[in-house]
Design an enzyme around this catalytic site. Sequence first.
Site, PDB file in Angstrom:
ATOM      1  N   ASN A 189      53.146  84.616  30.632  1.00 33.34           N
ATOM      2  CA  ASN A 189      52.843  83.844  29.413  1.00 33.34           C
ATOM      3  C   ASN A 189      52.495  84.747  28.230  1.00 33.34           C
ATOM      4  O   ASN A 189      52.991  84.550  27.117  1.00 33.34           O
ATOM      5  CB  ASN A 189      51.702  82.863  29.674  1.00 33.34           C
ATOM      6  CG  ASN A 189      52.088  81.826  30.714  1.00 33.34           C
ATOM      7  OD1 ASN A 189      53.242  81.779  31.139  1.00 33.34           O
ATOM      8  ND2 ASN A 189      51.131  81.007  31.123  1.00 33.34           N
ATOM      9  N   GLN A 244      59.914  77.567  26.615  1.00 30.56           N
ATOM     10  CA  GLN A 244      61.084  78.401  26.899  1.00 30.56           C
ATOM     11  C   GLN A 244      62.272  78.050  26.000  1.00 30.56           C
ATOM     12  O   GLN A 244      63.176  78.860  25.819  1.00 30.56           O
ATOM     13  CB  GLN A 244      61.455  78.242  28.379  1.00 30.56           C
ATOM     14  CG  GLN A 244      62.632  79.092  28.808  1.00 30.56           C
ATOM     15  CD  GLN A 244      62.741  79.149  30.320  1.00 30.56           C
ATOM     16  OE1 GLN A 244      61.918  79.736  30.976  1.00 30.56           O
ATOM     17  NE2 GLN A 244      63.774  78.520  30.860  1.00 30.56           N
ATOM     18  N   LYS A 263      98.892  77.333   0.483  1.00 27.08           N
ATOM     19  CA  LYS A 263      97.438  77.193   0.558  1.00 27.08           C
ATOM     20  C   LYS A 263      96.699  78.514   0.747  1.00 27.08           C
ATOM     21  O   LYS A 263      97.175  79.433   1.398  1.00 27.08           O
ATOM     22  CB  LYS A 263      97.054  76.258   1.717  1.00 27.08           C
ATOM     23  CG  LYS A 263      97.286  74.797   1.443  1.00 27.08           C
ATOM     24  CD  LYS A 263      96.456  74.229   0.299  1.00 27.08           C
ATOM     25  CE  LYS A 263      95.012  74.000   0.687  1.00 27.08           C
ATOM     26  NZ  LYS A 263      94.861  72.896   1.625  1.00 27.08           N
ATOM     27  N   GLU A 289      83.311  77.623   3.715  1.00 22.52           N
ATOM     28  CA  GLU A 289      83.179  76.283   4.310  1.00 22.52           C
ATOM     29  C   GLU A 289      82.409  76.329   5.621  1.00 22.52           C
ATOM     30  O   GLU A 289      81.560  75.479   5.903  1.00 22.52           O
ATOM     31  CB  GLU A 289      84.559  75.678   4.559  1.00 22.52           C
ATOM     32  CG  GLU A 289      85.287  75.295   3.298  1.00 22.52           C
ATOM     33  CD  GLU A 289      86.721  74.869   3.616  1.00 22.52           C
ATOM     34  OE1 GLU A 289      87.014  73.673   3.508  1.00 22.52           O
ATOM     35  OE2 GLU A 289      87.539  75.737   3.994  1.00 22.52           O
ATOM     36  N   SER A 312      97.402  77.683   5.453  1.00 24.13           N
ATOM     37  CA  SER A 312      97.580  76.423   6.161  1.00 24.13           C
ATOM     38  C   SER A 312      98.816  76.534   7.041  1.00 24.13           C
ATOM     39  O   SER A 312      99.772  77.223   6.685  1.00 24.13           O
ATOM     40  CB  SER A 312      97.748  75.298   5.143  1.00 24.13           C
ATOM     41  OG  SER A 312      98.483  74.231   5.704  1.00 24.13           O
ATOM     42  N   HIS A 364      74.327  68.178 -12.986  1.00 26.38           N
ATOM     43  CA  HIS A 364      74.969  66.975 -12.418  1.00 26.38           C
ATOM     44  C   HIS A 364      76.457  67.219 -12.146  1.00 26.38           C
ATOM     45  O   HIS A 364      77.248  66.281 -12.154  1.00 26.38           O
ATOM     46  CB  HIS A 364      74.827  65.763 -13.341  1.00 26.38           C
ATOM     47  CG  HIS A 364      73.442  65.538 -13.841  1.00 26.38           C
ATOM     48  ND1 HIS A 364      72.548  64.667 -13.247  1.00 26.38           N
ATOM     49  CD2 HIS A 364      72.754  66.124 -14.869  1.00 26.38           C
ATOM     50  CE1 HIS A 364      71.400  64.699 -13.898  1.00 26.38           C
ATOM     51  NE2 HIS A 364      71.493  65.586 -14.883  1.00 26.38           N
TER      52      HIS A 364
HETATM   53  N1  ARG Z   1      60.820  82.318  30.906  1.00 25.81           N
HETATM   54  C1  ARG Z   1      59.537  81.865  30.481  1.00 25.81           C
HETATM   55  C2  ARG Z   1      59.534  81.501  28.996  1.00 25.81           C
HETATM   56  O1  ARG Z   1      60.400  81.896  28.311  1.00 25.81           O
HETATM   57  C3  ARG Z   1      58.533  82.942  30.704  1.00 25.81           C
HETATM   58  C4  ARG Z   1      57.177  82.464  30.965  1.00 25.81           C
HETATM   59  C5  ARG Z   1      57.151  81.709  32.207  1.00 25.81           C
HETATM   60  N2  ARG Z   1      55.830  81.404  32.604  1.00 25.81           N
HETATM   61  C6  ARG Z   1      55.574  80.555  33.594  1.00 25.81           C
HETATM   62  N3  ARG Z   1      54.350  80.386  33.887  1.00 25.81           N
HETATM   63  N4  ARG Z   1      56.520  79.953  34.226  1.00 25.81           N
HETATM   64  O2  ARG Z   1      58.700  80.794  28.493  1.00 25.81           O
END
Ligand code: ARG
Length: 462
Positions: free
Chosen positions: A113, A326, A287, A294, A281, A159
Amino acid sequence: MKKRKAVWGGRFKGGPTASLRAIGDSLHIDKRLAPFDIQASIAHARMLGKQRIIPKKDSAAIVRELTRMKAQIESGKLVVEGDDEDVHSWIERTLTERIGDAGKRVHTARSRNDQVATAFKLFVGDAATTLMWRVSDLTSALVMQADSTVDVIVPAYTHLQRGQPVLLAHHLLAHAESFGDDYGWFTTATVYFEDCPLGSGAATGVPYRIDRRAVARELEFQMGPTENSMYSVANRDFAAEFLFHLAMTAVHLSRLAEDVCLWSSSEFGLLELGDSVSTGSSIMPQKRNPDGAELTRGKTGRVIGHLVGLLTTLKGLPMTYNRDLQEDKEAVFDAYDTVVMCLRVMTDTIAQSRFRPEAAERLLRKGHLLATELADFLVTEKRVAFRDAHEIVGKLVRTLDEAGKDLSDVDEKWLAKFDPRFKGCARWLDFRRAVDRRDHVGGTATRQVKKQLAAWKHRLST
Ligand code: ARG
């Protein structure tokens, strides 16, 4: 195939279903975080050794091998692929396969995390630097076109109706201005991703004597470690903020693209697209289409979509990390790649096309472009109140329209017959003079635009 060993495998009897893996595995997307995650892992492992949280020799072995892996990935010798759940698992597995048990210690005092938040912030910082250069390239192309067309006068539109004469260079520099704002953000507004989440663990910190300041310093996070471990792993504001600025840049690109489409149409005929930046085209041999512009306009929608997507993902999440997060990477990667591509194609389009001064002259001949000027003449030289002057010129325009004439078709003599107060207005019936009268900061006078050009050239060269 050998069965995958997940980094969380211990408490589970069997593996996840194919459907859970299909929705959860992210290596194919987050593999591009590998260099950043390795960089963070190196700083982390070095700190663990220094703090004697893991044996010094293990720390050294981890740092050495991760450094080698990073170089091998960059040279293409090592490819980030496999059966792993995500890039973090891949790095740990590959490291452990290479150096044995020491590799298993790299995940001490951290969680995926705080790891993913850190690697992702490093990515965003790096991406912002690339964007800064690409935005600057486009701005240079606009400034160079403005410089080489500084004598060309075109109608300014409001405009999408012809309004008053303006220097084409002033119009081009208006676009440059919008990209200057983007440049400013990508250069300086790094505050959102300048504090380091590593050390926050899963959400509450870690029970080791870690040195978060040293890690933040090594990774060049200018603001040091994050203040709150829970927010550190829950926070994706930096990604949303980055997406907002990608969306803003895309909107600026899209507005330039729309002008390019208009200018290069037969109706305007103002811009001749270079062969290298237009397409033909399959059926209409004559063209020449502005596909790059675009598609830039078209791709803006998906960039805005990614911003809205991430905000929507975030809005219902309880503290702290939730797997929904994620989704952040695919959104940011795609928005970033899209904007870089659009910046490049618009740079080429502007640099490799040519403005036609003869078309500009033709455009000036319709739309009574000097009507406001004539009212200003009455105010300045005949002391008429502006509201009355507006009325007088309005009636003149109606008469001209009824006669099928444009203001540019008549001269002072004709006008003085229409209303004697127009006597002496000849000097006000000149496009160049009209432009040059707007001689104040921000105005379109040649003198002012040349000043703007000089300022841009200076800014782009430093
Ligand atoms: N692949 C996960 C993400 O991008 C990484 C963290 C995952 N953590 C967990 N406790 N499963 O968020």
